[in-house]
Design a protein around this motif. Structure first.
Motif, mmCIF file in Angstrom:
data_model
loop_
_atom_site.group_PDB
_atom_site.id
_atom_site.type_symbol
_atom_site.label_atom_id
_atom_site.label_comp_id
_atom_site.label_asym_id
_atom_site.label_seq_id
_atom_site.Cartn_x
_atom_site.Cartn_y
_atom_site.Cartn_z
ATOM 1 N N UNK A 198 -1.831 -2.486 1.153
ATOM 2 C CA UNK A 198 -2.374 -2.997 -0.099
ATOM 3 C C UNK A 198 -1.601 -2.402 -1.267
ATOM 4 N N UNK A 199 -1.862 -2.904 -2.457
ATOM 5 C CA UNK A 199 -1.214 -2.387 -3.663
ATOM 6 C C UNK A 199 -1.705 -0.991 -4.036
ATOM 7 N N UNK A 200 -2.789 -0.524 -3.413
ATOM 8 C CA UNK A 200 -3.320 0.807 -3.715
ATOM 9 C C UNK A 200 -2.456 1.920 -3.136
ATOM 10 N N UNK A 201 -1.640 1.608 -2.143
ATOM 11 C CA UNK A 201 -0.803 2.613 -1.508
ATOM 12 C C UNK A 201 0.420 2.862 -2.390
ATOM 13 N N UNK A 202 0.690 4.135 -2.657
ATOM 14 C CA UNK A 202 1.837 4.478 -3.497
ATOM 15 C C UNK A 202 3.143 4.089 -2.825
ATOM 16 N N UNK A 203 4.103 3.676 -3.626
ATOM 17 C CA UNK A 203 5.423 3.346 -3.107
ATOM 18 C C UNK A 203 6.188 4.641 -2.855
ATOM 19 N N UNK A 204 6.974 4.634 -1.820
ATOM 20 C CA UNK A 204 7.770 5.810 -1.484
ATOM 21 C C UNK A 204 8.861 6.019 -2.536
ATOM 22 N N UNK A 205 9.105 7.271 -2.906
ATOM 23 C CA UNK A 205 10.210 7.534 -3.830
ATOM 24 C C UNK A 205 11.567 7.473 -3.129
ATOM 25 N N UNK A 206 11.558 7.313 -1.807
ATOM 26 C CA UNK A 206 12.779 7.274 -1.010
ATOM 27 C C UNK A 206 13.114 5.825 -0.690
ATOM 28 N N UNK A 207 14.336 5.414 -1.012
ATOM 29 C CA UNK A 207 14.765 4.051 -0.706
ATOM 30 C C UNK A 207 15.093 3.939 0.781
#
Length: 59
Positions: free
Chosen positions: A11-20
């Motif tokens: 879901x959109x609630x999960x933070x995006x990883x700072x690692x590509x």
């Protein structure tokens, strides 16, 4: 059946990883993780194994 409380994966609630993804591939190469290694990783928690490898090499 309702989802378990606190379950937000996908879901959109999960933070995006700072690692590509490119950086993740670089990390795999740095710690020497091969496709054969990934085959034997537990499917539920590969991040645990990667973290342990990173801690072993970096300290």
């Amino acid at each position: 059946m309702p989802d378990p409380a606190g379950y937000t994966y996908g879901t959109d609630e999960v933070a995006r990883s700072p690692v590509s993804l490119a950086e993740l591939d670089e990390l795999r190469g740095t710690v020497g993780l091969t496709e054969e290694d990934e085959h034997y990783l537990p499917e539920e928690q590969p991040e645990v194994v990667l973290r342990e490898l990173l801690e072993f090499f970096v300290g």
